[in-house]
Design an enzyme around this catalytic site. Structure first.
Site, PDB file in Angstrom:
ATOM      1  N   THR A  28      32.612  17.587  31.083  1.00 15.86           N
ATOM      2  CA  THR A  28      31.310  18.243  31.220  1.00 15.86           C
ATOM      3  C   THR A  28      31.303  19.387  32.229  1.00 15.86           C
ATOM      4  O   THR A  28      30.257  19.988  32.476  1.00 15.86           O
ATOM      5  CB  THR A  28      30.251  17.216  31.668  1.00 15.86           C
ATOM      6  OG1 THR A  28      30.677  16.596  32.897  1.00 15.86           O
ATOM      7  CG2 THR A  28      30.046  16.139  30.621  1.00 15.86           C
ATOM      8  N   PHE A  63      27.403  15.675  40.165  1.00 17.60           N
ATOM      9  CA  PHE A  63      27.395  17.132  40.050  1.00 17.60           C
ATOM     10  C   PHE A  63      28.527  17.639  39.154  1.00 17.60           C
ATOM     11  O   PHE A  63      28.921  18.805  39.253  1.00 17.60           O
ATOM     12  CB  PHE A  63      27.547  17.749  41.451  1.00 17.60           C
ATOM     13  CG  PHE A  63      28.598  17.062  42.272  1.00 17.60           C
ATOM     14  CD1 PHE A  63      29.934  17.386  42.140  1.00 17.60           C
ATOM     15  CD2 PHE A  63      28.242  16.055  43.152  1.00 17.60           C
ATOM     16  CE1 PHE A  63      30.902  16.732  42.858  1.00 17.60           C
ATOM     17  CE2 PHE A  63      29.215  15.393  43.896  1.00 17.60           C
ATOM     18  CZ  PHE A  63      30.544  15.727  43.752  1.00 17.60           C
ATOM     19  N   TYR A  64      29.049  16.799  38.262  1.00 17.53           N
ATOM     20  CA  TYR A  64      30.169  17.181  37.404  1.00 17.53           C
ATOM     21  C   TYR A  64      29.700  17.912  36.154  1.00 17.53           C
ATOM     22  O   TYR A  64      30.163  17.640  35.043  1.00 17.53           O
ATOM     23  CB  TYR A  64      30.970  15.945  36.994  1.00 17.53           C
ATOM     24  CG  TYR A  64      31.975  15.467  38.016  1.00 17.53           C
ATOM     25  CD1 TYR A  64      32.154  16.119  39.231  1.00 17.53           C
ATOM     26  CD2 TYR A  64      32.762  14.351  37.763  1.00 17.53           C
ATOM     27  CE1 TYR A  64      33.074  15.665  40.159  1.00 17.53           C
ATOM     28  CE2 TYR A  64      33.685  13.899  38.681  1.00 17.53           C
ATOM     29  CZ  TYR A  64      33.839  14.557  39.878  1.00 17.53           C
ATOM     30  OH  TYR A  64      34.756  14.108  40.791  1.00 17.53           O
ATOM     31  N   GLY A  65      28.782  18.832  36.322  1.00 18.53           N
ATOM     32  CA  GLY A  65      28.331  19.665  35.227  1.00 18.53           C
ATOM     33  C   GLY A  65      28.401  21.114  35.635  1.00 18.53           C
ATOM     34  O   GLY A  65      28.611  21.452  36.810  1.00 18.53           O
ATOM     35  N   LYS A  95      30.649   9.744  42.135  1.00 13.55           N
ATOM     36  CA  LYS A  95      30.654  10.476  43.397  1.00 13.55           C
ATOM     37  C   LYS A  95      29.368  11.273  43.537  1.00 13.55           C
ATOM     38  O   LYS A  95      28.885  11.862  42.564  1.00 13.55           O
ATOM     39  CB  LYS A  95      31.865  11.404  43.477  1.00 13.55           C
ATOM     40  CG  LYS A  95      33.179  10.671  43.654  1.00 13.55           C
ATOM     41  CD  LYS A  95      34.277  11.576  44.140  1.00 13.55           C
ATOM     42  CE  LYS A  95      34.774  12.483  43.046  1.00 13.55           C
ATOM     43  NZ  LYS A  95      35.463  11.733  41.973  1.00 13.55           N
TER      44      LYS A  95
END
Length: 209
Positions: A28, A63-65, A95
């Protein structure tokens, strides 16, 4: 079938996981995320390769986008919504603890961690428990003892089940572990990323759980 398994540490010492875990960031992280169908098949393949008594360790991020959005969490929620039978066969580590306004910075403050954990649970939409939360980086402005104590309080409130640490030195890990047992430590060692905290302590110098 993948046979290699291990137990986690700390309060998760009874949890058996595969030694090879599944990081979900690349699914993502880009402006155009990988299609759900492709992501889901990859996640399922990892789970199904494990013995029935082992869980697949899934590693995602708040926040992995693209532009540090919550796209990763939303994809994870859709997976468990479609495949609820895999909820109990996975161990979900997320995380968080990052200030995303402007230049990203670690935020281990009580207010920042409460915001982060609440947002993660909101985006998971009850499809899966937050098995483990870890601050993505050690906040140099907040004593690690205060951050871990905050997470222990959130755990007692039922917002998460276990606590991990990421990119920390052996000494920082020891300090955090004195406040609450640490179940997982994540350290990236690669030509592209080797954080200053991690360089201060080798993995073989870290404490036994």
């Amino acid at each position: 079938m993948t046979r290699a398994t291990t137990n986690l540490g700390g309060t998760a010492s009874d949890v058996v996981v595969g030694k090879v875990s599944h990081g979900l960031m690349s699914m993502t992280w880009k402006p155009d995320p990988v299609p759900d169908g492709q992501c889901f098949e990859a996640i399922k393949a990892g789970i199904e390769a494990l013995p029935p008594d082992a869980k697949m360790f899934l590693n995602g991020g708040e926040f992995y986008g693209h532009n540090l959005s919550t796209t990763n969490l939303e994809m994870i929620a859709r997976f468990f919504e479609k495949y609820p039978e895999f909820v109990d066969r996975t161990f979900l580590s997320i995380k968080g603890g990052l200030k995303t306004g402007g230049q990203p910075q670690p935020d281990g403050s009580p207010e920042g961690l409460l915001r982060s954990v609440n947002l993660i649970n909101e985006k998971l939409r009850g499809t899966k428990r937050l098995d483990l939360f870890q601050c993505a980086r050690v906040d140099p402005n907040i004593p690690v003892e205060e951050s871990i104590a905050t997470l222990a309080t959130l755990k007692s409130q039922g917002k998460l089940d276990h606590i991990g640490m990421s990119e920390c030195s052996a000494e920082t890990l020891r300090r955090g572990h004195k406040i609450h047992p640490i179940s997982v430590v994540e350290i990236e060692v690669s030509p592209f990323s080797y954080e200053p905290q991690a360089r201060q302590g080798r993995p073989d110098a870290m404490i036994d759980f």
